[in-house]
Design an enzyme around this catalytic site. Structure first.
Site, PDB file in Angstrom:
ATOM      1  N   ARG A   1      11.511  -5.721   5.485  1.00 10.37           N
ATOM      2  CA  ARG A   1      11.259  -4.322   5.153  1.00 10.37           C
ATOM      3  C   ARG A   1      12.147  -3.379   5.963  1.00 10.37           C
ATOM      4  O   ARG A   1      12.396  -3.599   7.126  1.00 10.37           O
ATOM      5  CB  ARG A   1       9.790  -3.998   5.450  1.00 10.37           C
TER       6      ARG A   1
ATOM      7  N   ARG B   1     -10.200   1.784   8.710  1.00 10.94           N
ATOM      8  CA  ARG B   1      -9.947   0.420   9.160  1.00 10.94           C
ATOM      9  C   ARG B   1     -11.141  -0.143   9.931  1.00 10.94           C
ATOM     10  O   ARG B   1     -11.122  -1.308  10.310  1.00 10.94           O
ATOM     11  CB  ARG B   1      -8.708   0.380  10.050  1.00 10.94           C
TER      12      ARG B   1
ATOM     13  N   ARG C   1      -1.258  -8.384  13.132  1.00 10.59           N
ATOM     14  CA  ARG C   1      -1.749  -7.355  12.211  1.00 10.59           C
ATOM     15  C   ARG C   1      -2.538  -7.976  11.057  1.00 10.59           C
ATOM     16  O   ARG C   1      -3.540  -7.424  10.617  1.00 10.59           O
ATOM     17  CB  ARG C   1      -0.581  -6.520  11.680  1.00 10.59           C
TER      18      ARG C   1
ATOM     19  N   ARG D   1      10.707  -1.303  11.393  1.00  8.73           N
ATOM     20  CA  ARG D   1       9.603  -0.897  12.258  1.00  8.73           C
ATOM     21  C   ARG D   1       9.465  -1.848  13.439  1.00  8.73           C
ATOM     22  O   ARG D   1       9.617  -3.050  13.285  1.00  8.73           O
ATOM     23  CB  ARG D   1       8.301  -0.886  11.458  1.00  8.73           C
TER      24      ARG D   1
ATOM     25  N   LYS E   1       0.803  -1.235   0.000  1.00  9.59           N
ATOM     26  CA  LYS E   1       0.000   0.000   0.000  1.00  9.59           C
ATOM     27  C   LYS E   1       0.830   1.277   0.000  1.00  9.59           C
ATOM     28  O   LYS E   1       0.639   2.134  -0.841  1.00  9.59           O
ATOM     29  CB  LYS E   1      -0.866   0.059   1.270  1.00  9.59           C
TER      30      LYS E   1
HETATM   31  P1  ADP Z   1       0.412  -1.784   8.091  1.00 10.98           P
HETATM   32  O1  ADP Z   1      -0.712  -1.641   7.114  1.00 10.98           O
HETATM   33  O2  ADP Z   1       1.695  -2.179   7.469  1.00 10.98           O
HETATM   34  O3  ADP Z   1       0.066  -2.598   9.311  1.00 10.98           O
HETATM   35  P2  ADP Z   1       0.235   1.055   8.868  1.00 10.98           P
HETATM   36  O4  ADP Z   1       1.444   1.900   8.810  1.00 10.98           O
HETATM   37  O5  ADP Z   1      -0.892   1.365   7.982  1.00 10.98           O
HETATM   38  O6  ADP Z   1       0.799  -0.398   8.693  1.00 10.98           O
HETATM   39  O7  ADP Z   1      -0.313   1.031  10.371  1.00 10.98           O
HETATM   40  C1  ADP Z   1       0.512   0.720  11.466  1.00 10.98           C
HETATM   41  C2  ADP Z   1      -0.313   0.722  12.742  1.00 10.98           C
HETATM   42  O8  ADP Z   1      -0.879   2.026  12.966  1.00 10.98           O
HETATM   43  C3  ADP Z   1      -1.524  -0.217  12.731  1.00 10.98           C
HETATM   44  O9  ADP Z   1      -1.165  -1.538  13.089  1.00 10.98           O
HETATM   45  C4  ADP Z   1      -2.421   0.474  13.795  1.00 10.98           C
HETATM   46  O10 ADP Z   1      -1.971   0.198  15.087  1.00 10.98           O
HETATM   47  C5  ADP Z   1      -2.180   1.945  13.527  1.00 10.98           C
HETATM   48  N1  ADP Z   1      -3.158   2.514  12.559  1.00 10.98           N
HETATM   49  C6  ADP Z   1      -2.890   2.987  11.303  1.00 10.98           C
HETATM   50  N2  ADP Z   1      -4.015   3.434  10.691  1.00 10.98           N
HETATM   51  C7  ADP Z   1      -5.031   3.233  11.569  1.00 10.98           C
HETATM   52  C8  ADP Z   1      -6.444   3.460  11.531  1.00 10.98           C
HETATM   53  N3  ADP Z   1      -7.060   3.978  10.437  1.00 10.98           N
HETATM   54  N4  ADP Z   1      -7.173   3.133  12.621  1.00 10.98           N
HETATM   55  C9  ADP Z   1      -6.599   2.607  13.714  1.00 10.98           C
HETATM   56  N5  ADP Z   1      -5.279   2.345  13.815  1.00 10.98           N
HETATM   57  C10 ADP Z   1      -4.480   2.656  12.767  1.00 10.98           C
END
Ligand code: ADP
Ligand code: ZN
Length: 218
Positions: free
Chosen positions: A123, A89, A167, A156, A14
């Site tokens: 990554r 989400r 996740r 990360r 993404k």
């Molecule tokens: P990935 O899709 O690789 O898990 P992201 O960088 O999109 O990583 O998100 C990392 C973390 O940030 C998620 O596991 C969550 O804890 C938090 N997060 C990101 N976007 C949201 C969202 N829209 N709602 C709730 N938590 C979020």
């Protein structure tokens, strides 16, 4: 002007594709995960609270997330669209978004779990400019520094095997119903499958752009 959401499991690419789409479309990328990681760096009480969720692979509560989204969308210049990466989400988040903006299409990345695990474990991200690398398939010239800006690369804290599993589980449980939500609303879907780990971002991005052109959105 075009408003897009990019959906895909953690590690589906993404962030990489969103940042490349930005070079082809008149859009800003809003990545809630990136914003949260920035907040976590500051050490503020809110940053610490966000961290307590992110580090366990859990979703940050909707009230905090919504505030962050509103603030980011408000910063986008008039006439410019957006690509949302990592938002919504939950159904609540999707409904809140409906109040703020019209979504023109959903980009849905379909990637097998084994590729996700393989990719996330290797990554690396630039601490300075946020560029994303992969030590196996999107190699930086050096494993330690960014090709683009020379900044240090880091892994990360949530890219560990247990948190990765959590996740993916959270994604499947909470994010999949969102696809249904947008299908019911008849928002057009651009579904892109990636079956080979060595498929380059360029190929995927070209495919996405081709499909968006088909919808007259690019
Ligand atoms: P990935 O899709 O690789 O898990 P992201 O960088 O999109 O990583 O998100 C990392 C973390 O940030 C998620 O596991 C969550 O804890 C938090 N997060 C990101 N976007 C949201 C969202 N829209 N709602 C709730 N938590 C979020
Ligand atoms: Zn960099």
């Amino acid at each position: 002007m075009v408003n897009l959401i990019i959906f895909g499991a953690p590690g589906s690419g993404k962030g990489t594709y969103a940042s490349r789409l930005k070079e082809h479309l008149n859009v800003e990328v809003v990545a809630t995960g990136d914003i949260f990681r920035d907040m976590m760096k500051g050490g503020s009480p809110l940053g610490e609270k966000v961290k307590s969720y992110v580090e366990k692979g859990l979703l940050v509560p909707d009230d905090i997330t919504l505030e962050v989204l509103k603030r980011s969308l408000a910063k986008i210049p008039n006439g410019k669209g957006f690509v949302l990466d990592g938002y919504p989400r939950t159904i609540e988040q999707a409904k809140a978004l409906d109040e703020i903006a019209k979504i023109d299409a959903i980009i849905h990345l379909v990637v097998p779990v084994w590729i996700i695990i393989e990719r996330l474990s290797s990554r690396r991200i630039c601490k300075n400019c946020g560029a994303i690398y992969n030590l196996l398939f999107l190699k930086p010239k050096s494993n330690m520094v960014c090709d683009r800006c020379g900044g240090p690369l880091y892994q990360r804290s949530d890219d560990t095997p247990e948190v990765i599993k959590k996740r993916i589980e959270v994604y499947e449980k909470q994010t999949q119903p969102l696809l249904e939500y947008y299908k019911e609303k008849r928002v057009p879907f651009v579904e892109v499958k990636c079956e080979k780990i060595e498929t380059t971002p360029d190929i995927i991005v070209q495919e996405i752009l081709k499909r968006l052109k088909g919808l007259r959105l690019a």
